[in-house]
Design an enzyme around this catalytic site. Sequence first.
Site, PDB file in Angstrom:
ATOM      1  N   CYS A 223       0.849  -1.190   0.000  1.00 58.67           N
ATOM      2  CA  CYS A 223       0.000   0.000   0.000  1.00 58.67           C
ATOM      3  C   CYS A 223       0.883   1.237   0.000  1.00 58.67           C
ATOM      4  O   CYS A 223       1.923   1.271   0.672  1.00 58.67           O
ATOM      5  CB  CYS A 223      -0.899  -0.003   1.237  1.00 58.67           C
ATOM      6  SG  CYS A 223      -1.852   1.520   1.446  1.00 58.67           S
ATOM      7  N   HIS A 225       0.693   3.878   1.471  1.00 55.18           N
ATOM      8  CA  HIS A 225       0.829   4.545   2.762  1.00 55.18           C
ATOM      9  C   HIS A 225       1.405   3.619   3.833  1.00 55.18           C
ATOM     10  O   HIS A 225       1.252   3.871   5.023  1.00 55.18           O
ATOM     11  CB  HIS A 225      -0.526   5.112   3.198  1.00 55.18           C
ATOM     12  CG  HIS A 225      -0.955   6.268   2.354  1.00 55.18           C
ATOM     13  ND1 HIS A 225      -0.476   7.541   2.544  1.00 55.18           N
ATOM     14  CD2 HIS A 225      -1.763   6.332   1.281  1.00 55.18           C
ATOM     15  CE1 HIS A 225      -0.999   8.344   1.644  1.00 55.18           C
ATOM     16  NE2 HIS A 225      -1.782   7.646   0.867  1.00 55.18           N
ATOM     17  N   SER A 383      -6.266  10.765   0.940  1.00 58.36           N
ATOM     18  CA  SER A 383      -6.360   9.433   1.538  1.00 58.36           C
ATOM     19  C   SER A 383      -6.918   9.423   2.955  1.00 58.36           C
ATOM     20  O   SER A 383      -6.576  10.278   3.779  1.00 58.36           O
ATOM     21  CB  SER A 383      -4.966   8.801   1.564  1.00 58.36           C
ATOM     22  OG  SER A 383      -5.007   7.551   2.215  1.00 58.36           O
ATOM     23  N   SER A 385      -5.871   7.413   4.947  1.00 58.45           N
ATOM     24  CA  SER A 385      -4.691   7.068   5.751  1.00 58.45           C
ATOM     25  C   SER A 385      -4.108   8.294   6.438  1.00 58.45           C
ATOM     26  O   SER A 385      -3.314   8.160   7.373  1.00 58.45           O
ATOM     27  CB  SER A 385      -3.614   6.419   4.875  1.00 58.45           C
ATOM     28  OG  SER A 385      -4.048   5.161   4.400  1.00 58.45           O
ATOM     29  N   THR A 452      -9.605   7.388  -1.807  1.00 54.78           N
ATOM     30  CA  THR A 452      -9.468   5.997  -2.225  1.00 54.78           C
ATOM     31  C   THR A 452     -10.535   5.070  -1.652  1.00 54.78           C
ATOM     32  O   THR A 452     -11.108   4.266  -2.373  1.00 54.78           O
ATOM     33  CB  THR A 452      -8.088   5.455  -1.818  1.00 54.78           C
ATOM     34  OG1 THR A 452      -7.775   5.928  -0.508  1.00 54.78           O
ATOM     35  CG2 THR A 452      -7.025   5.891  -2.797  1.00 54.78           C
TER      36      THR A 452
END
Length: 532
Positions: A223, A225, A383, A385, A452
């Site tokens: 990923c 992130h 994101s 994240s 995302t």
Amino acid sequence: MSTLQADIQAVAALKQEGGSSWDAINPESAARMRAQNKFKTGLDIAKYTADIMRADMAAFDADKTKYTQSLGCWHGFIGQQKMISIKKHFNGQTDRRYLYLSGWMVAALRSDFGPLPDQSMHEKTSVADLVRELYTFLRQADARELGGLFRALDDAREAGNTAEEAKIQDQIDNHVTHVVPIVADIDAGFGNAEATYLMAKQMIEAGACCLQIENQVADEKQCGHQDGKVTVPHADFHTKLRALRYAFLELGVDNGVIVARTDSEGAGLTKEIAVVKESGDQGDVYNSFLDVEEIDVADMAEGDVCFNRAGKLVRPKRLPSGLYQFRQGTGHERCVFDCIEAINAGADLLWIETAVPTVHEIKGMMDDVRKVHPDAKLVYNNSPSFNWTLNFRQQTFDAMVEAGEDVSAYDRPALMSADYDDTELAAAADVRIKTFQADTAREANVFHHLITLPTYHTAALSTDNLAKEYFGEQGMLGYVAGVQRKEIRQGIACVKHQNMSGSDMGDDHKEYYAGELALKAGGANNTSNQFN
């Protein structure tokens, strides 16, 4: 003449040719079914949406306020409801609003193995399957909406209301489809360049006009992130960019869009030392970022890998895993180099994964890219994240310090606390979050903003709230007050879930096939009538 009228005439001509065996065929019914199925294949969709995306890119070049947006959707129903909501809230239009297909969500939610991390371990074909599913649901949304208009048209005719009939006919003739571009994640290509090409073909045939590919090693993919990302030399990545282009061209989607993503900002490792043909070439620049030490031949140990740099023997730092390490602090330079070379190799759009969402960092990298490619446009991952609240409160805190303002009331590491929600700092940070997309579009040439995996989080949040209330003291009121009452009052179409699933369209078809003999579900005893 409208398309619908032209189709009525065309089917009427076929009926005349067919003779008595066509007596029960109603040309207008057949024309309506054609209108409800505007896109016959995924390639029809890919060509149509590629043209939309190219037009949007040109519009953005002329006006930076015309950036595009999307949300990641992990199921066809989610994508369908998103587009129905967009048409409902934005005057029936879908302009500059796309769908995003997240590889992360395919891995976590769509794999036959069950939930997986974002490491390309899921079945390759599940990505194309999701593209196909999304467009199936969007096409069904078109059919459902047009079916409602056809029924309203019949009611207006029966009532002799010619003004209403003309109004509805205009809505039919100028119907805005729910079908919009999908930016689809092909990860690192799921293998070598040939595997990338084959996977791309499946995705394009399913309807994808835009493919996003990243410069990580396919079998070491992480990923964007997370830590442990391993990039590949440009020559390797560019073969995959060309494979995507060939797939588009083979299938006749000449306007297909390629997004080249670089993970170099957070990737400190490479699996290969690039091939160098001459000093200063692509491979030489790639290798220049490696963490190396100058040595003598006598210092070489058994199994060492060394190479010549400007007449000196150097040994790159090699980890026990066999991977090579880049020098610390080179992420910005490597991202810029990746982007410039990706455009040179045929990419249409760029994607830079960053550690935090800051306008100045994104702008800094894109300013350097645009020195070489002035029209370079970015796709940016807004994101989940990122801790958006904490990041922007801390950015605001730092700006206040720089401006000489008193920040003694704030504890910078603890700014996520709800204790700060009503403060001046929190309000200023929220303004920064609100304008982030417009700011980066203007300052960093971000053409497309996406989140995302937002619908992964909304599904978890709404389910948590329902479970807490329904299984707790609220009982059935937990569902009624928390879900259904809100659906009714907000005009959420799927409160009539039978209609949303196609029951009324089925009734229409039964009537086309059987006339007055049709056994229809939408009669007086249908409990969905309670929501009329």
